[in-house]
Design an enzyme around this catalytic site. Sequence first.
Site, PDB file in Angstrom:
ATOM      1  N   CYS A 122     -84.703 -33.075  -9.523  1.00  0.00           N
ATOM      2  CA  CYS A 122     -85.973 -32.303 -10.009  1.00  0.00           C
ATOM      3  C   CYS A 122     -85.421 -30.874 -10.574  1.00  0.00           C
ATOM      4  O   CYS A 122     -84.437 -30.427 -10.545  1.00  0.00           O
ATOM      5  CB  CYS A 122     -86.863 -31.909  -8.964  1.00  0.00           C
ATOM      6  SG  CYS A 122     -88.476 -31.354  -9.785  1.00  0.00           S
ATOM      7  N   ASP A 179     -86.996 -28.242 -10.767  1.00  0.00           N
ATOM      8  CA  ASP A 179     -87.280 -27.289  -9.666  1.00  0.00           C
ATOM      9  C   ASP A 179     -86.232 -26.180  -9.549  1.00  0.00           C
ATOM     10  O   ASP A 179     -85.258 -26.526  -9.219  1.00  0.00           O
ATOM     11  CB  ASP A 179     -88.005 -27.751  -8.393  1.00  0.00           C
ATOM     12  CG  ASP A 179     -88.593 -26.664  -7.724  1.00  0.00           C
ATOM     13  OD1 ASP A 179     -87.922 -25.541  -7.368  1.00  0.00           O
ATOM     14  OD2 ASP A 179     -89.795 -26.882  -7.336  1.00  0.00           O
ATOM     15  N   ARG A 233     -85.647 -24.309  -7.396  1.00  0.00           N
ATOM     16  CA  ARG A 233     -85.330 -24.095  -5.906  1.00  0.00           C
ATOM     17  C   ARG A 233     -84.310 -25.452  -5.535  1.00  0.00           C
ATOM     18  O   ARG A 233     -83.742 -25.126  -4.492  1.00  0.00           O
ATOM     19  CB  ARG A 233     -86.504 -24.019  -4.879  1.00  0.00           C
ATOM     20  CG  ARG A 233     -87.457 -23.097  -5.285  1.00  0.00           C
ATOM     21  CD  ARG A 233     -88.806 -23.305  -4.537  1.00  0.00           C
ATOM     22  NE  ARG A 233     -89.276 -24.526  -5.024  1.00  0.00           N
ATOM     23  CZ  ARG A 233     -90.603 -24.875  -4.821  1.00  0.00           C
ATOM     24  NH1 ARG A 233     -91.172 -24.348  -3.502  1.00  0.00           N
ATOM     25  NH2 ARG A 233     -91.013 -26.065  -5.161  1.00  0.00           N
ATOM     26  N   HIS A 258     -87.602 -33.639  -3.211  1.00  0.00           N
ATOM     27  CA  HIS A 258     -87.490 -32.510  -2.431  1.00  0.00           C
ATOM     28  C   HIS A 258     -88.851 -32.263  -1.888  1.00  0.00           C
ATOM     29  O   HIS A 258     -89.931 -32.625  -2.451  1.00  0.00           O
ATOM     30  CB  HIS A 258     -86.786 -31.316  -3.265  1.00  0.00           C
ATOM     31  CG  HIS A 258     -87.696 -30.705  -4.367  1.00  0.00           C
ATOM     32  ND1 HIS A 258     -88.563 -29.627  -4.269  1.00  0.00           N
ATOM     33  CD2 HIS A 258     -87.866 -31.062  -5.573  1.00  0.00           C
ATOM     34  CE1 HIS A 258     -89.220 -29.458  -5.343  1.00  0.00           C
ATOM     35  NE2 HIS A 258     -88.885 -30.330  -6.160  1.00  0.00           N
ATOM     36  N   CYS A 263     -92.452 -30.426  -3.745  1.00  0.00           N
ATOM     37  CA  CYS A 263     -92.602 -30.863  -5.293  1.00  0.00           C
ATOM     38  C   CYS A 263     -93.581 -30.694  -5.996  1.00  0.00           C
ATOM     39  O   CYS A 263     -94.734 -31.279  -5.605  1.00  0.00           O
ATOM     40  CB  CYS A 263     -91.776 -32.258  -5.478  1.00  0.00           C
ATOM     41  SG  CYS A 263     -91.591 -32.688  -6.874  1.00  0.00           S
TER      42      CYS A 263
END
Length: 201
Positions: free
Chosen positions: A39, A41, A43, A98, A101
């Site tokens: 992703c 993302d 993080r 993850h 999400c």
Amino acid sequence: MQDLTEGVARFRRDVYPAKAELFAHLAATHRPTTLFISCSDARVVPELITQSEPGELFVIRTAGNLVPAYTPGPDGVAASIEYAVAVLEVREIVVCGHSACGAMTALAEDHDLSGAPAIADWLRHADASRARAVAAGAGTRTVDALVRENVAAQLANLATHPSVASALAAGTVTLRGWVYDIPGGTVEELAAPGRPAALAA
């Protein structure tokens, strides 16, 4: 921007000198062993999670770690997959979802995306993920279940790409589905639909 500039300065001062020989080697060599699809993302940092060195992972990051099923025509994700498999000859492909999400949360909670049409269009690549979650009896309102079913659905989409299909038929590549738990720091490999096996506790 100041943080980024200071980061580059620290890289040049502290990190690069310790790895100068590796970077010199990488200047003429590009042979990653794994295609890692995760992703976008912030993080989720593939190199940090896997503790990989520069040059070991070929990374594709998309919102929701979505991999559109293959269709002819220009497609940056498809081109990157083809390059990794047909040119770089990676031996492993990991699709990593993850916890928490945002893309899967938007789907699970039926967020109104009328003001974000590009996001809404992109998330249609997760239609099969929602269908899998319903078929598994989880419905689509459980984010964790949807994250897992999404990884499985994207692995299925990945296998529709000609380069991947050829490599699978030849036995030269292995597909793996992972789910990274942000607060716990654990990674699970999805061994079979909906059946996780912990990689690291």
